[in-house]
Scaffold this active site. Structure first.
Site, PDB file in Angstrom:
ATOM      1  N   SER A   7       0.828  -1.220   0.000  1.00  0.00           N
ATOM      2  CA  SER A   7       0.000   0.000   0.000  1.00  0.00           C
ATOM      3  C   SER A   7       0.860   1.267   0.000  1.00  0.00           C
ATOM      4  O   SER A   7       0.568   2.225  -0.725  1.00  0.00           O
ATOM      5  CB  SER A   7      -0.971   0.004   1.179  1.00  0.00           C
ATOM      6  N   HIS A  23       5.776 -12.725   7.780  1.00  0.00           N
ATOM      7  CA  HIS A  23       5.992 -11.349   7.321  1.00  0.00           C
ATOM      8  C   HIS A  23       7.169 -11.307   6.368  1.00  0.00           C
ATOM      9  O   HIS A  23       8.109 -12.085   6.519  1.00  0.00           O
ATOM     10  CB  HIS A  23       6.249 -10.410   8.504  1.00  0.00           C
ATOM     11  N   HIS A  72      -2.066  -8.847   1.951  1.00  0.00           N
ATOM     12  CA  HIS A  72      -1.725  -7.573   2.624  1.00  0.00           C
ATOM     13  C   HIS A  72      -2.858  -7.253   3.609  1.00  0.00           C
ATOM     14  O   HIS A  72      -3.109  -8.016   4.523  1.00  0.00           O
ATOM     15  CB  HIS A  72      -1.511  -6.506   1.536  1.00  0.00           C
ATOM     16  N   ASP A 101      -2.348  -8.441  11.828  1.00  0.00           N
ATOM     17  CA  ASP A 101      -3.689  -8.905  11.473  1.00  0.00           C
ATOM     18  C   ASP A 101      -4.169 -10.087  12.313  1.00  0.00           C
ATOM     19  O   ASP A 101      -5.358 -10.387  12.332  1.00  0.00           O
ATOM     20  CB  ASP A 101      -3.726  -9.300   9.989  1.00  0.00           C
ATOM     21  N   ARG A 109       2.868  -4.634  16.920  1.00  0.00           N
ATOM     22  CA  ARG A 109       1.474  -4.201  16.762  1.00  0.00           C
ATOM     23  C   ARG A 109       0.538  -5.302  17.269  1.00  0.00           C
ATOM     24  O   ARG A 109      -0.551  -5.029  17.763  1.00  0.00           O
ATOM     25  CB  ARG A 109       1.189  -3.872  15.292  1.00  0.00           C
TER      26      ARG A 109
HETATM   27  C1  LIG Z   1       3.085 -12.127   4.798  1.00  0.00           C
HETATM   28  C2  LIG Z   1       3.562 -13.096   3.720  1.00  0.00           C
HETATM   29  C3  LIG Z   1       2.842 -12.761   2.398  1.00  0.00           C
HETATM   30  C4  LIG Z   1       5.087 -12.921   3.529  1.00  0.00           C
HETATM   31  O1  LIG Z   1       5.472 -13.711   2.416  1.00  0.00           O
HETATM   32  P1  LIG Z   1       6.991 -14.094   2.135  1.00  0.00           P
HETATM   33  O2  LIG Z   1       7.883 -12.943   2.419  1.00  0.00           O
HETATM   34  O3  LIG Z   1       7.031 -14.696   0.785  1.00  0.00           O
HETATM   35  O4  LIG Z   1       7.233 -15.193   3.283  1.00  0.00           O
HETATM   36  P2  LIG Z   1       8.334 -16.332   3.345  1.00  0.00           P
HETATM   37  O5  LIG Z   1       9.585 -15.924   2.631  1.00  0.00           O
HETATM   38  O6  LIG Z   1       8.445 -16.739   4.761  1.00  0.00           O
HETATM   39  O7  LIG Z   1       7.666 -17.519   2.502  1.00  0.00           O
HETATM   40  C5  LIG Z   1       8.320 -18.742   2.312  1.00  0.00           C
HETATM   41  C6  LIG Z   1       7.291 -19.832   2.122  1.00  0.00           C
HETATM   42  O8  LIG Z   1       6.530 -19.952   3.348  1.00  0.00           O
HETATM   43  C7  LIG Z   1       5.148 -19.830   3.059  1.00  0.00           C
HETATM   44  N1  LIG Z   1       4.483 -19.105   4.164  1.00  0.00           N
HETATM   45  C8  LIG Z   1       4.787 -17.887   4.649  1.00  0.00           C
HETATM   46  N2  LIG Z   1       3.906 -17.542   5.599  1.00  0.00           N
HETATM   47  C9  LIG Z   1       3.039 -18.563   5.718  1.00  0.00           C
HETATM   48  C10 LIG Z   1       1.891 -18.771   6.518  1.00  0.00           C
HETATM   49  N3  LIG Z   1       1.451 -17.889   7.372  1.00  0.00           N
HETATM   50  N4  LIG Z   1       1.238 -19.957   6.377  1.00  0.00           N
HETATM   51  C11 LIG Z   1       1.661 -20.879   5.504  1.00  0.00           C
HETATM   52  N5  LIG Z   1       2.725 -20.721   4.705  1.00  0.00           N
HETATM   53  C12 LIG Z   1       3.402 -19.568   4.814  1.00  0.00           C
HETATM   54  C13 LIG Z   1       5.093 -18.988   1.792  1.00  0.00           C
HETATM   55  O9  LIG Z   1       3.822 -19.150   1.154  1.00  0.00           O
HETATM   56  C14 LIG Z   1       6.252 -19.559   1.025  1.00  0.00           C
HETATM   57  O10 LIG Z   1       5.856 -20.821   0.492  1.00  0.00           O
HETATM   58  P3  LIG Z   1       6.348 -21.323  -0.956  1.00  0.00           P
HETATM   59  O11 LIG Z   1       7.840 -21.273  -0.895  1.00  0.00           O
HETATM   60  O12 LIG Z   1       5.770 -22.695  -1.050  1.00  0.00           O
HETATM   61  O13 LIG Z   1       5.766 -20.353  -1.940  1.00  0.00           O
HETATM   62  C15 LIG Z   1       3.277 -14.559   4.130  1.00  0.00           C
HETATM   63  O14 LIG Z   1       3.920 -14.828   5.350  1.00  0.00           O
HETATM   64  C16 LIG Z   1       1.793 -14.885   4.225  1.00  0.00           C
HETATM   65  O15 LIG Z   1       1.185 -15.243   3.222  1.00  0.00           O
HETATM   66  N6  LIG Z   1       1.186 -14.786   5.465  1.00  0.00           N
HETATM   67  C17 LIG Z   1      -0.223 -14.985   5.629  1.00  0.00           C
HETATM   68  C18 LIG Z   1      -1.020 -13.781   5.178  1.00  0.00           C
HETATM   69  C19 LIG Z   1      -0.839 -12.590   6.122  1.00  0.00           C
HETATM   70  O16 LIG Z   1      -0.937 -12.709   7.320  1.00  0.00           O
HETATM   71  N7  LIG Z   1      -0.606 -11.393   5.551  1.00  0.00           N
HETATM   72  C20 LIG Z   1      -0.498 -10.156   6.301  1.00  0.00           C
HETATM   73  C21 LIG Z   1       0.882  -9.630   6.295  1.00  0.00           C
HETATM   74  S1  LIG Z   1       1.055  -8.228   7.331  1.00  0.00           S
END
Ligand SMILES: CC(C)(COP(=O)(O)OP(=O)(O)OC[C@H]1O[C@@H](n2cnc3c(N)ncnc32)[C@H](O)[C@@H]1OP(=O)(O)O)[C@@H](O)C(=O)NCCC(=O)NCCS
Length: 427
Positions: A227, A304, A257, A359, A313
């Site tokens: 954002s 994250h 997000h 969140d 937070r």
């Molecule tokens: C926030 C987020 C998008 C960060 O993504 P990122 O920087 O790519 O995270 P990572 O590097 O740790 O990801 C590595 C792997 O772990 C997985 N992973 C990360 N968080 C996860 C979670 N909460 N549940 C399951 N799998 C998760 C990713 O999907 C990725 O899988 P892949 O290699 O099979 O594609 C991710 O943690 C997520 O999807 N969280 C859940 C949604 C959420 O809470 N979003 C709000 C963020 S403030």
């Protein structure tokens, strides 16, 4: 500040601050430093600092409402914009300025009304912001011909007007969609977050306090998140603050997000339904988490892109829960999830951050006060996020940041480059 940066670049502009690996280019530019955002800075271990202050420090140092103990978000906006802590007077002044600027023209409400009530609240919200763009002073002054040096001035006015008007728009959407269109007029005596709570129909002092805290902690998370980055990117084309903010909020509406807050509560409600209990045990939660992962879904509210510890937070909201509703079963479930999830995510070995983000907690606090309409939660996030991204946008214009244009490449070029047949240039 502009002169200082000019000097700094004259002397140190060619210094290297990092190297870029091929994988980073394919993987969301993670870890590439490529932006300047003055309002806040994220530390992977300790979380966000707003102009150098942590969330607990803000809770201590920012002015509060009479009889309140949470910071007033007006104060955080002042801090992010000006770079210094505000006095009580500064904050009261900002409250009254936003009250004065809060008028929303009728065509904005008519535009919202033109959408089916079933439209997602975030879509209604962004459409309304776009309708409000008719009021942009930046767009008018640009069209009339404006000196570059003056860009910051109408950008600042647009930012102030927009922030002042957002609670009215958001509350209108809430009442339209969930309360039979029975709208509540603003109360000119309340602070920005208090008035927002009032217009949504929540007069409870604890809920008002929650809104002040919520609006403060969701406001900014440095510049690279979707954002903030989108607002900055679109603003770099000299699109006015209304267009830029609306663009950023379309990014906030994505499930990875800002929409994650609605996903979290939806996921907990589904878990409670499937397990047929309001208070699932840690073991039951663990099994449900494993089942979620087996279905190829993420556990919402966890992980994250930058943070590597429990999000402060999340902690601030947990403290709020302990103070105002320690016995609430849903809030307790959030705390049990906090114990159950990290070890499971850690055991997978691939997730860089097994800890909860902002969140993971917010929805349960809102449900406690009766705000169960989780599709609306991202709109609350969006109102708060305006404070950070618009304060930043004022600085973008004040510092004359140019149009953003990173270089992109093709896989065909990468293959030629790997064989030594071609070059990848950074221009
Ligand atoms: C926030 C987020 C998008 C960060 O993504 P990122 O920087 O790519 O995270 P990572 O590097 O740790 O990801 C590595 C792997 O772990 C997985 N992973 C990360 N968080 C996860 C979670 N909460 N549940 C399951 N799998 C998760 C990713 O999907 C990725 O899988 P892949 O290699 O099979 O594609 C991710 O943690 C997520 O999807 N969280 C859940 C949604 C959420 O809470 N979003 C709000 C963020 S403030």
């Amino acid at each position: 500040m502009a002169a200082e940066i000019k000097e700094l670049l004259k002397e140190h502009g060619t210094k290297k601050i990092g190297e870029v690996q091929l994988a980073q280019v394919y993987q969301g530019m993670r870890g590439i430093t490529g932006l300047v955002t003055e309002t806040s800075l994220l530390d992977a271990q300790e979380g966000i600092r707003f102009r150098g202050y942590t969330i607990p420090e803000l809770q201590q140092k920012l002015p509060k409402a009479e009889n309140g103990s949470e910071p007033l978000p007006e104060g955080l906006f002042y801090l992010m914009l000006v770079g210094e802590l505000p006095s009580e007077d500064d904050v009261h002044h900002l409250t009254s300025v936003w009250q004065r600027r809060s008028h929303v023209p009728n065509h904005v409400f008519a535009t919202i009304e033109a959408l089916p009530v079933s439209t997602h609240p975030m879509t209604q919200f962004v459409v309304a912001v776009m309708a409000l763009q008719t009021e942009s002073l930046f767009a008018k002054r640009y069209a009339a011909g404006m000196n570059k040096k003056d860009y910051w001035d109408p950008a600042f006015d647009d930012a102030m007007d927009l922030i002042a008007r957002l609670p009215r728009i958001a509350a209108y959407i809430y009442r339209r969609k969930y309360k039979n269109g029975e709208h509540i007029q603003p109360n000119g005596l309340l602070d920005w977050a208090g008035n927002f709570a009032h217009m949504m129909g929540y007069g409870d002092e604890s809920f008002i306090e929650l809104m002040r805290l919520y609006m403060t902690i969701h406001a900014d998370h440095e510049g690279g998140n979707v954002s903030a980055h989108t607002t900055h990117l679109v603003g770099s084309a000299l699109s006015d603050p209304y267009l830029s903010y609306a663009a950023g909020m379309n990014g906030l509406a994505g499930p990875l997000h800002g929409l994650a807050n609605q996903e979290v509560i939806k996921w907990i409600f589904e878990m409670r339904e499937e397990l047929k209990t309001e208070a699932p045990s840690k073991e039951q939660i663990g099994n449900y988490v494993r089942a979620t992962l087996e279905k190829g879904k993420v556990v919402p509210g966890y992980g994250h892109a930058v943070l590597r510890k429990t999000d402060p937070r999340f902690t601030a909201q947990m403290e709020f829960g302990k103070k105002h509703m320690p016995d609430d079963p849903l809030v307790q479930t959030v705390w049990n999830i906090y114990e159950a999830v990290p070890p499971i995510l850690k055991s997978l070995g691939k997730i860089k951050n097994p800890w909860p983000n902002v969140d993971a907690h917010s929805g349960a606090l809102l449900v406690h006060f009766g705000m169960v309409e989780y599709e609306f939660y991202t709109v609350l996030f969006a109102v708060s996020r305006a404070l950070g991204v618009l304060a930043s946008l004022c600085w973008d214009r004040a510092l004359s940041f140019p149009i953003e244009r990173p270089k992109s490449i093709t896989t065909a070029l990468v293959k030629r480059w790997l064989k030594g047949e071609d070059e990848i240039w950074g221009d």
